[in-house]
Design a protein around this motif. Structure first.
Motif, PDB file in Angstrom:
ATOM      1  N   ARG A 109      28.553  34.159  41.205  1.00 57.49           N
ATOM      2  CA  ARG A 109      27.211  33.712  41.575  1.00 57.49           C
ATOM      3  C   ARG A 109      27.030  32.231  41.265  1.00 57.49           C
ATOM      4  NH1 ARG A 109      25.926  38.906  39.462  1.00 57.49           N
ATOM      5  NH2 ARG A 109      25.450  38.010  37.410  1.00 57.49           N
ATOM      6  N   GLU A 110      27.593  31.816  40.158  1.00 56.96           N
ATOM      7  CA  GLU A 110      27.464  30.425  39.729  1.00 56.96           C
ATOM      8  C   GLU A 110      28.226  29.481  40.651  1.00 56.96           C
ATOM      9  OE1 GLU A 110      29.194  27.911  35.976  1.00 56.96           O
ATOM     10  OE2 GLU A 110      28.318  29.877  35.542  1.00 56.96           O
ATOM     11  N   THR A 111      29.374  29.915  41.162  1.00 55.99           N
ATOM     12  CA  THR A 111      30.244  29.043  41.958  1.00 55.99           C
ATOM     13  C   THR A 111      30.123  29.266  43.465  1.00 55.99           C
ATOM     14  OG1 THR A 111      32.049  30.651  41.696  1.00 55.99           O
ATOM     15  CG2 THR A 111      31.948  28.835  40.098  1.00 55.99           C
ATOM     16  N   GLY A 112      29.362  30.284  43.863  1.00 53.02           N
ATOM     17  CA  GLY A 112      29.196  30.546  45.289  1.00 53.02           C
ATOM     18  C   GLY A 112      30.369  31.254  45.934  1.00 53.02           C
ATOM     19  N   VAL A 113      31.185  31.908  45.134  1.00 56.16           N
ATOM     20  CA  VAL A 113      32.341  32.647  45.650  1.00 56.16           C
ATOM     21  C   VAL A 113      31.909  34.073  45.996  1.00 56.16           C
ATOM     22  CG1 VAL A 113      34.622  33.579  45.050  1.00 56.16           C
ATOM     23  CG2 VAL A 113      34.007  31.244  44.374  1.00 56.16           C
ATOM     24  N   THR A 114      32.440  34.602  47.083  1.00 57.55           N
ATOM     25  CA  THR A 114      32.185  35.992  47.467  1.00 57.55           C
ATOM     26  C   THR A 114      33.238  36.888  46.837  1.00 57.55           C
ATOM     27  OG1 THR A 114      31.222  35.297  49.569  1.00 57.55           O
ATOM     28  CG2 THR A 114      31.928  37.590  49.397  1.00 57.55           C
ATOM     29  N   VAL A 115      32.786  37.960  46.182  1.00 56.85           N
ATOM     30  CA  VAL A 115      33.705  38.851  45.464  1.00 56.85           C
ATOM     31  C   VAL A 115      33.618  40.267  46.017  1.00 56.85           C
ATOM     32  CG1 VAL A 115      34.104  40.016  43.244  1.00 56.85           C
ATOM     33  CG2 VAL A 115      33.778  37.546  43.305  1.00 56.85           C
ATOM     34  N   LEU A 116      34.769  40.875  46.215  1.00 57.01           N
ATOM     35  CA  LEU A 116      34.871  42.283  46.607  1.00 57.01           C
ATOM     36  C   LEU A 116      35.662  43.012  45.537  1.00 57.01           C
ATOM     37  CD1 LEU A 116      34.439  44.442  48.907  1.00 57.01           C
ATOM     38  CD2 LEU A 116      36.725  43.808  49.710  1.00 57.01           C
ATOM     39  N   HIS A 117      35.074  44.051  44.953  1.00 58.11           N
ATOM     40  CA  HIS A 117      35.745  44.801  43.880  1.00 58.11           C
ATOM     41  C   HIS A 117      36.194  46.152  44.403  1.00 58.11           C
ATOM     42  CE1 HIS A 117      35.406  47.456  40.092  1.00 58.11           C
ATOM     43  NE2 HIS A 117      36.579  46.862  40.074  1.00 58.11           N
ATOM     44  N   ARG A 118      37.479  46.451  44.240  1.00 59.93           N
ATOM     45  CA  ARG A 118      38.010  47.736  44.667  1.00 59.93           C
ATOM     46  C   ARG A 118      38.872  48.342  43.550  1.00 59.93           C
ATOM     47  NH1 ARG A 118      34.482  47.837  47.332  1.00 59.93           N
ATOM     48  NH2 ARG A 118      34.246  47.677  49.599  1.00 59.93           N
ATOM     49  N   PRO A 119      38.414  49.448  42.939  1.00 62.56           N
ATOM     50  CA  PRO A 119      39.274  50.177  41.987  1.00 62.56           C
ATOM     51  C   PRO A 119      40.527  50.680  42.699  1.00 62.56           C
ATOM     52  CG  PRO A 119      36.994  50.902  41.831  1.00 62.56           C
ATOM     53  CD  PRO A 119      37.089  50.061  43.073  1.00 62.56           C
ATOM     54  N   CYS A 120      41.585  50.890  41.930  1.00 64.58           N
ATOM     55  CA  CYS A 120      42.851  51.335  42.529  1.00 64.58           C
ATOM     56  C   CYS A 120      43.604  52.211  41.535  1.00 64.58           C
ATOM     57  CB  CYS A 120      43.690  50.117  42.911  1.00 64.58           C
ATOM     58  SG  CYS A 120      45.271  50.495  43.700  1.00 64.58           S
ATOM     59  N   GLU A 121      44.138  53.311  42.009  1.00 68.05           N
ATOM     60  CA  GLU A 121      44.916  54.203  41.142  1.00 68.05           C
ATOM     61  C   GLU A 121      46.206  53.556  40.661  1.00 68.05           C
ATOM     62  OE1 GLU A 121      44.140  56.962  39.886  1.00 68.05           O
ATOM     63  OE2 GLU A 121      42.447  57.692  41.062  1.00 68.05           O
ATOM     64  N   GLY A 122      46.684  52.550  41.356  1.00 70.17           N
ATOM     65  CA  GLY A 122      47.960  51.944  41.011  1.00 70.17           C
ATOM     66  C   GLY A 122      49.088  52.645  41.743  1.00 70.17           C
ATOM     67  N   GLY A 123      50.252  52.046  41.719  1.00 67.54           N
ATOM     68  CA  GLY A 123      51.367  52.605  42.478  1.00 67.54           C
ATOM     69  C   GLY A 123      51.335  52.081  43.911  1.00 67.54           C
ATOM     70  N   ARG A 127      42.254  48.144  53.052  1.00 62.61           N
ATOM     71  CA  ARG A 127      40.779  48.153  53.067  1.00 62.61           C
ATOM     72  C   ARG A 127      40.219  46.763  52.808  1.00 62.61           C
ATOM     73  NH1 ARG A 127      38.192  51.953  48.944  1.00 62.61           N
ATOM     74  NH2 ARG A 127      36.327  51.062  49.922  1.00 62.61           N
ATOM     75  N   ILE A 128      40.834  46.050  51.857  1.00 60.05           N
ATOM     76  CA  ILE A 128      40.335  44.719  51.506  1.00 60.05           C
ATOM     77  C   ILE A 128      40.401  43.782  52.704  1.00 60.05           C
ATOM     78  CG2 ILE A 128      40.870  42.655  50.145  1.00 60.05           C
ATOM     79  CD1 ILE A 128      41.631  44.589  47.836  1.00 60.05           C
ATOM     80  N   PHE A 129      41.560  43.747  53.382  1.00 58.74           N
ATOM     81  CA  PHE A 129      41.701  42.821  54.506  1.00 58.74           C
ATOM     82  C   PHE A 129      40.913  43.286  55.736  1.00 58.74           C
ATOM     83  CE2 PHE A 129      45.657  41.206  52.328  1.00 58.74           C
ATOM     84  CZ  PHE A 129      45.151  39.937  52.111  1.00 58.74           C
ATOM     85  N   ASP A 130      40.668  44.599  55.847  1.00 60.65           N
ATOM     86  CA  ASP A 130      39.790  45.076  56.924  1.00 60.65           C
ATOM     87  C   ASP A 130      38.358  44.596  56.695  1.00 60.65           C
ATOM     88  OD1 ASP A 130      41.811  46.340  58.268  1.00 60.65           O
ATOM     89  OD2 ASP A 130      41.360  48.344  57.500  1.00 60.65           O
ATOM     90  N   GLU A 131      37.914  44.669  55.446  1.00 60.36           N
ATOM     91  CA  GLU A 131      36.536  44.298  55.127  1.00 60.36           C
ATOM     92  C   GLU A 131      36.351  42.791  54.972  1.00 60.36           C
ATOM     93  OE1 GLU A 131      34.749  46.760  51.956  1.00 60.36           O
ATOM     94  OE2 GLU A 131      36.519  48.043  52.155  1.00 60.36           O
ATOM     95  N   ARG A 132      37.353  42.137  54.400  1.00 59.43           N
ATOM     96  CA  ARG A 132      37.255  40.684  54.145  1.00 59.43           C
ATOM     97  C   ARG A 132      38.562  40.011  54.574  1.00 59.43           C
ATOM     98  NH1 ARG A 132      33.299  40.220  49.979  1.00 59.43           N
ATOM     99  NH2 ARG A 132      31.612  41.599  50.647  1.00 59.43           N
ATOM    100  N   PRO A 133      38.766  39.818  55.869  1.00 55.80           N
ATOM    101  CA  PRO A 133      40.033  39.251  56.343  1.00 55.80           C
ATOM    102  C   PRO A 133      40.301  37.831  55.843  1.00 55.80           C
ATOM    103  CG  PRO A 133      38.422  39.432  58.132  1.00 55.80           C
ATOM    104  CD  PRO A 133      37.862  40.178  56.976  1.00 55.80           C
ATOM    105  N   ALA A 134      39.258  37.134  55.377  1.00 61.21           N
ATOM    106  CA  ALA A 134      39.449  35.756  54.910  1.00 61.21           C
ATOM    107  C   ALA A 134      39.795  35.682  53.427  1.00 61.21           C
ATOM    108  CB  ALA A 134      38.179  34.936  55.191  1.00 61.21           C
ATOM    109  N   THR A 135      40.082  36.819  52.802  1.00 63.15           N
ATOM    110  CA  THR A 135      40.411  36.833  51.376  1.00 63.15           C
ATOM    111  C   THR A 135      41.671  36.016  51.098  1.00 63.15           C
ATOM    112  OG1 THR A 135      39.398  39.009  51.035  1.00 63.15           O
ATOM    113  CG2 THR A 135      41.055  38.311  49.426  1.00 63.15           C
ATOM    114  N   THR A 136      41.558  35.075  50.152  1.00 58.53           N
ATOM    115  CA  THR A 136      42.731  34.271  49.776  1.00 58.53           C
ATOM    116  C   THR A 136      43.026  34.321  48.284  1.00 58.53           C
ATOM    117  OG1 THR A 136      41.388  32.267  49.488  1.00 58.53           O
ATOM    118  CG2 THR A 136      42.360  32.660  51.686  1.00 58.53           C
ATOM    119  N   GLY A 137      42.161  34.977  47.519  1.00 59.63           N
ATOM    120  CA  GLY A 137      42.377  35.072  46.076  1.00 59.63           C
ATOM    121  C   GLY A 137      42.254  36.497  45.578  1.00 59.63           C
ATOM    122  N   PHE A 138      43.117  36.862  44.637  1.00 58.27           N
ATOM    123  CA  PHE A 138      43.087  38.203  44.049  1.00 58.27           C
ATOM    124  C   PHE A 138      43.047  38.088  42.534  1.00 58.27           C
ATOM    125  CE2 PHE A 138      44.796  39.187  48.200  1.00 58.27           C
ATOM    126  CZ  PHE A 138      44.266  40.436  48.492  1.00 58.27           C
TER     127      PHE A 138
END
Length: 336
Positions: A208-222, A232-243
């Motif tokens: 919020r402070e930096t104006g970055v858009t964040v998408l949070h997705r829990p993952c079982e791992g593996g 799912r992440i790239f379907d919802e936010r194809p412009a994602t460049t940071g993880f």
């Protein structure tokens, strides 16, 4: 086997003086205490644990409650537990390891018996069911973790809110405007486990402070779960460049999947992890990361609980400041 009488004779004191040095029931002058302790060391004397416990009403045991769940990264939990055990030994305590998911019942069992003098609790939830019972008992206790309400408690933990903020700020500083957070397994958030909740809180606040858009997705791992989550992440936010990854078992599958998709790290995508130093340094792409200070947390928990047992401790929250180590997995956001 060396006896107490032999220690007394070697030190030139009475047997009762040796007993008082061991139990701490009476004040003994520093020179005499040092002479007795030197004799104990030189002769290799080990007092009978059962007799000592009966005499002092102490068991000289610390109970460590560490529920081993399949959705938690066990190596970190065990590293903390080993640090607790080794540090406790240097203070003259042994550790009783409780690995079940008994919750409040286990706290009641320890508090209502002479099994242990103190408790250390791990895997702390924001609204942990063990805490009301813990507050009602007179047993010394320390939490490795931070609940929502810390009143009347002694806690030590990595500052996970600051950790999340530090990771997001690093990516924002590199120009990344779309960031995805790959979190722990869904059950970790369903339990409102403190470290996971606080990390995402810190990430969102800094976003919020930096104006970055964040998408949070829990993952079982593996691999399979990570593949589905990444899709799912790239379907919802194809412009994602940071993880930001807070899930040790998802680290290597994520790096492999990005490579298979033709996304170079860090030229196309940057990755920051919250994980043990070994995981970050040995990944297929050496990861920029905030390390989990497992040994420091275990050591400090014991020191704090021993202080409580000796009457020197007080209710306090000790947060360990995070440190970000920059490696090969982060770089400037790609030009649009």
């Amino acid at each position: 086997m060396v006896t107490l009488a032999e220690v007394a004779q070697h030190a030139g004191v009475s047997a009762s003086t040796v007993s008082y040095v061991l139990s701490g029931k009476r004040s003994i002058s520093a020179p005499t205490r040092e002479r007795v302790e030197l004799s104990i060391q030189q002769l290799g004397y080990h007092p009978n644990a059962g007799a000592r416990a009966l005499a002092s009403s102490r068991s000289n045991i610390i109970a460590l409650m560490v529920p081993l769940r399949t959705d938690m990264y066990v190596p970190v939990m065990m590293e903390i537990a080993i640090a607790v055990a080794t540090t406790a030994r240097t203070h003259g305590y042994d550790v009783l390891l409780l690995t079940g998911e008994e919750g409040p019942a286990a706290v009641r069992r320890i508090a209502g018996s002479s099994l242990a003098d103190a408790l250390i609790l791990m895997d702390v939830e924001l609204h942990d069911e063990r805490l009301p019972v813990l507050r009602d008992t007179e047993r010394a206790a320390v939490l490795i973790g931070l609940p929502a309400d810390v009143a009347g408690l002694t806690c030590v933990d990595l500052d996970f809110e600051a950790t999340g903020a530090l990771c997001l700020d690093h990516l924002a500083g590199l120009g990344h405007r779309e960031v995805a957070v790959i979190g722990e397994a869904p059950a970790v958030y369903e339990r409102h486990t403190g470290f996971a909740e606080r990390t995402i809180d810190g990430i969102r606040a800094k976003a919020r402070e930096t104006g970055v858009t964040v998408l949070h997705r829990p993952c079982e791992g593996g691999y399979a779960a990570m593949a589905q989550t990444l899709s799912r992440i790239f379907d919802e936010r194809p412009a994602t460049t940071g993880f930001i990854v807070q899930n040790e078992s998802a680290v290597e599958p994520l790096l492999n999947l990005l490579q298979q998709q033709g996304r170079a790290v860090p030229e196309d995508v940057s990755v920051v992890a919250v994980c043990p130093e070994q995981v970050a340094a040995q990944a297929s792409v050496r990861l920029t990361s905030v390390a989990i200070p497992a040994q420091e947390m275990g050591r400090r928990a014991v020191e704090l609980v021993v202080a409580r047992l000796t009457g020197c401790g007080k209710d306090e929250v000790e947060l360990i400041a995070p440190e970000l180590t920059i490696r090969a997995s982060t770089g400037p956001a790609p030009a649009v």
